[in-house]
Scaffold this active site. Structure first.
Site, PDB file in Angstrom:
ATOM      1  N   HIS A  63       0.770  -1.095   0.080  1.00 25.08           N
ATOM      2  CA  HIS A  63      -0.096  -0.051   0.213  1.00 25.08           C
ATOM      3  C   HIS A  63       1.100   1.220  -0.334  1.00 25.08           C
ATOM      4  O   HIS A  63       2.783   1.213   0.422  1.00 25.08           O
ATOM      5  CB  HIS A  63      -0.825   0.321   1.012  1.00 25.08           C
ATOM      6  CG  HIS A  63      -0.458   0.211   2.416  1.00 25.08           C
ATOM      7  ND1 HIS A  63       0.909  -0.866   2.710  1.00 25.08           N
ATOM      8  CD2 HIS A  63      -0.980   1.283   3.479  1.00 25.08           C
ATOM      9  CE1 HIS A  63       0.803  -0.488   4.099  1.00 25.08           C
ATOM     10  NE2 HIS A  63       0.212   0.612   4.180  1.00 25.08           N
ATOM     11  N   HIS A  65       1.664   3.587   2.367  1.00 25.06           N
ATOM     12  CA  HIS A  65       1.569   4.770   3.426  1.00 25.06           C
ATOM     13  C   HIS A  65       2.804   4.698   2.914  1.00 25.06           C
ATOM     14  O   HIS A  65       4.057   4.186   2.449  1.00 25.06           O
ATOM     15  CB  HIS A  65       1.164   4.041   4.467  1.00 25.06           C
ATOM     16  CG  HIS A  65       0.385   4.784   4.892  1.00 25.06           C
ATOM     17  ND1 HIS A  65      -0.583   2.979   5.664  1.00 25.06           N
ATOM     18  CD2 HIS A  65      -0.911   5.146   4.654  1.00 25.06           C
ATOM     19  CE1 HIS A  65      -2.214   4.359   6.100  1.00 25.06           C
ATOM     20  NE2 HIS A  65      -2.188   5.157   5.241  1.00 25.06           N
ATOM     21  N   ASP A  67       6.038   4.426   5.116  1.00 19.85           N
ATOM     22  CA  ASP A  67       7.192   3.873   5.319  1.00 19.85           C
ATOM     23  C   ASP A  67       7.179   2.259   4.393  1.00 19.85           C
ATOM     24  O   ASP A  67       8.168   1.485   4.768  1.00 19.85           O
ATOM     25  CB  ASP A  67       6.439   4.026   6.319  1.00 19.85           C
ATOM     26  CG  ASP A  67       5.271   3.186   7.330  1.00 19.85           C
ATOM     27  OD1 ASP A  67       4.212   3.712   6.703  1.00 19.85           O
ATOM     28  OD2 ASP A  67       5.000   1.776   7.896  1.00 19.85           O
ATOM     29  N   HIS A  68       5.875   2.655   3.492  1.00 22.66           N
ATOM     30  CA  HIS A  68       6.278   1.206   2.771  1.00 22.66           C
ATOM     31  C   HIS A  68       6.732   1.529   1.333  1.00 22.66           C
ATOM     32  O   HIS A  68       6.383   0.306   0.688  1.00 22.66           O
ATOM     33  CB  HIS A  68       5.154   0.166   2.859  1.00 22.66           C
ATOM     34  CG  HIS A  68       4.265  -0.330   3.692  1.00 22.66           C
ATOM     35  ND1 HIS A  68       4.559  -1.748   4.618  1.00 22.66           N
ATOM     36  CD2 HIS A  68       3.850   0.924   4.958  1.00 22.66           C
ATOM     37  CE1 HIS A  68       4.119  -1.537   5.962  1.00 22.66           C
ATOM     38  NE2 HIS A  68       4.185  -0.319   6.019  1.00 22.66           N
ATOM     39  N   HIS A 141      -7.057  -2.215   5.820  1.00 25.95           N
ATOM     40  CA  HIS A 141      -6.115  -1.072   6.274  1.00 25.95           C
ATOM     41  C   HIS A 141      -7.221   0.288   5.743  1.00 25.95           C
ATOM     42  O   HIS A 141      -8.027  -0.450   5.807  1.00 25.95           O
ATOM     43  CB  HIS A 141      -5.135  -1.518   5.915  1.00 25.95           C
ATOM     44  CG  HIS A 141      -3.711  -0.420   6.424  1.00 25.95           C
ATOM     45  ND1 HIS A 141      -3.898   0.203   8.410  1.00 25.95           N
ATOM     46  CD2 HIS A 141      -2.757   0.482   5.787  1.00 25.95           C
ATOM     47  CE1 HIS A 141      -3.031   0.647   8.629  1.00 25.95           C
ATOM     48  NE2 HIS A 141      -1.803   1.090   7.664  1.00 25.95           N
ATOM     49  N   ASP A 208      -0.146  -4.067   7.465  1.00 22.56           N
ATOM     50  CA  ASP A 208      -0.408  -3.266   7.997  1.00 22.56           C
ATOM     51  C   ASP A 208      -2.554  -4.273   7.647  1.00 22.56           C
ATOM     52  O   ASP A 208      -3.074  -2.932   6.473  1.00 22.56           O
ATOM     53  CB  ASP A 208      -0.310  -1.781   7.001  1.00 22.56           C
ATOM     54  CG  ASP A 208       0.854  -1.341   7.403  1.00 22.56           C
ATOM     55  OD1 ASP A 208       1.593  -1.463   8.040  1.00 22.56           O
ATOM     56  OD2 ASP A 208       0.811  -0.209   7.497  1.00 22.56           O
ATOM     57  N   HIS A 266       7.829  -4.380  11.632  1.00 26.69           N
ATOM     58  CA  HIS A 266       7.024  -3.667  11.505  1.00 26.69           C
ATOM     59  C   HIS A 266       6.643  -2.989  12.953  1.00 26.69           C
ATOM     60  O   HIS A 266       5.346  -2.839  13.052  1.00 26.69           O
ATOM     61  CB  HIS A 266       5.711  -3.888  10.885  1.00 26.69           C
ATOM     62  CG  HIS A 266       5.041  -2.570   9.952  1.00 26.69           C
ATOM     63  ND1 HIS A 266       4.083  -2.019  11.123  1.00 26.69           N
ATOM     64  CD2 HIS A 266       4.854  -1.640   8.913  1.00 26.69           C
ATOM     65  CE1 HIS A 266       3.375  -0.883  10.151  1.00 26.69           C
ATOM     66  NE2 HIS A 266       3.912  -0.949   8.728  1.00 26.69           N
TER      67      HIS A 266
END
EC number: 3.1.26.11
Length: 304
Positions: A63, A65, A67-68, A141, A208, A266
């Protein structure tokens, strides 16, 4: 070196720490490389882990976000800098196509590498190759999110004693595997006579999400399950609010789904002691348990 191993590049969640980089996971699978969720700093973590851009054949984004995915621009540009000689396939939620393209063109560079966009719409099989099938499954999520699973097809294990009994040796073994039967002297030897079923291996990647059917679907029968455990059970209400998992929930999934090796990752920066994740998960799951740290390597367990 194992032909099948996970190289952990980063294990933090929203905010990195002194010891944990943002996400990043490279799966080596018989010469094919899958880079999952390259967060900020992934390119440098690859160097520290001894991973080359040429090790990457597929990039899988769960996805969009930060941090990914915020390490994606550097990884894509490094592919061109290193003159990657073959196409790299990029899998990502279709709803985030505009994010992917902005990250791809985040700055000026001479693009030499070929990156093939493969947006994921509804899940299912998203790619097939000699390694088997790469599958995507929707998760729960705050934005569109997919987990990924690598599924090796079932095969057969050759039995040396039976091969010797029927006089099958040398190149004839390969011919028998390809054809399913082989004439040896006065009789025909079938593949079933000299082999036994060999279940294919599975690797699952879950990031997530809160508990949902997709988590269990991905984890079913996995030899390795890489799964987020952002929170501890003491903060289960907070985990549900932000649509994340606790270590206990991740362990429950592994226990119920017959997972062989559970890799927790994570982690929220609110917990400075990683032993608490191990202790919580070990109360539920009695298999191989890894509380991931940056730059560790986790071999895929040998076949059953």
């Amino acid at each position: 070196m194992s032909n099948r191993e996970l190289v952990v590049l980063g294990t933090a969640s929203q905010a990195p720490t002194r010891a944990r980089n943002h996400n990043g996971y490279l799966l080596r699978w018989d010469g094919v490389g899958f880079l999952f969720d390259p967060g900020e700093g992934t390119q440098r973590q690859m160097i520290r882990a001894g991973v080359s851009s040429h090790d990457i054949d597929h990039i899988c984004i769960s996805h969009f976000h930060g941090d990914h995915c915020l390490g994606l621009p550097g990884v894509l540009q490094r592919l061109s800098l290193d003159r990657m000689p073959r196409p790299v396939h990029a899998h990502f939620p279709a709803a985030g196509t505009e994010f992917f393209r902005r990250l791809h063109r985040a700055s000026a560079f001479d693009e030499v590498a070929e990156v093939r966009e493969r947006p994921v719409e509804r899940g299912g099989t998203v790619f097939t190759g000699a390694f088997g099938a790469l599958e995507a499954v929707p998760l729960d999520h705050r934005i569109e999110t997919f987990g990924y699973r690598l599924v090796e097809p079932d095969g057969r294990r050759m039995l040396p004693d039976r091969l010797a009994r029927f006089g099958v040796r040398g190149p004839d073994v390969g011919r028998l595997q390809r054809a399913g039967s082989l004439r040896v002297g006065a009789r025909t030897v079938s593949l079933e006579e000299v082999s036994e079923p060999r279940p294919g291996q599975r690797f699952a990647f879950v990031m997530d999400t809160r508990l949902c059917d997709g988590v269990f679907e991905l984890a079913a029968g996995a030899d390795v399950l890489v799964i987020e455990s952002t929170f501890l059970e003491q903060d289960a209400r907070l985990a549900d609010e932000y649509r994340h998992l606790t270590a206990a929930q991740a362990a429950r999934v592994a226990a119920e789904c017959g997972v062989r090796c559970l890799v927790l990752t994570h982690f929220s920066q609110r917990y400075p002691d990683p032993r608490r994740f191990r202790d919580e998960a070990a109360e539920v799951f009695d298999g191989q348990l890894v509380v991931a740290e940056d730059l560790v390597r986790v071999p895929v367990p040998p076949r059953r």
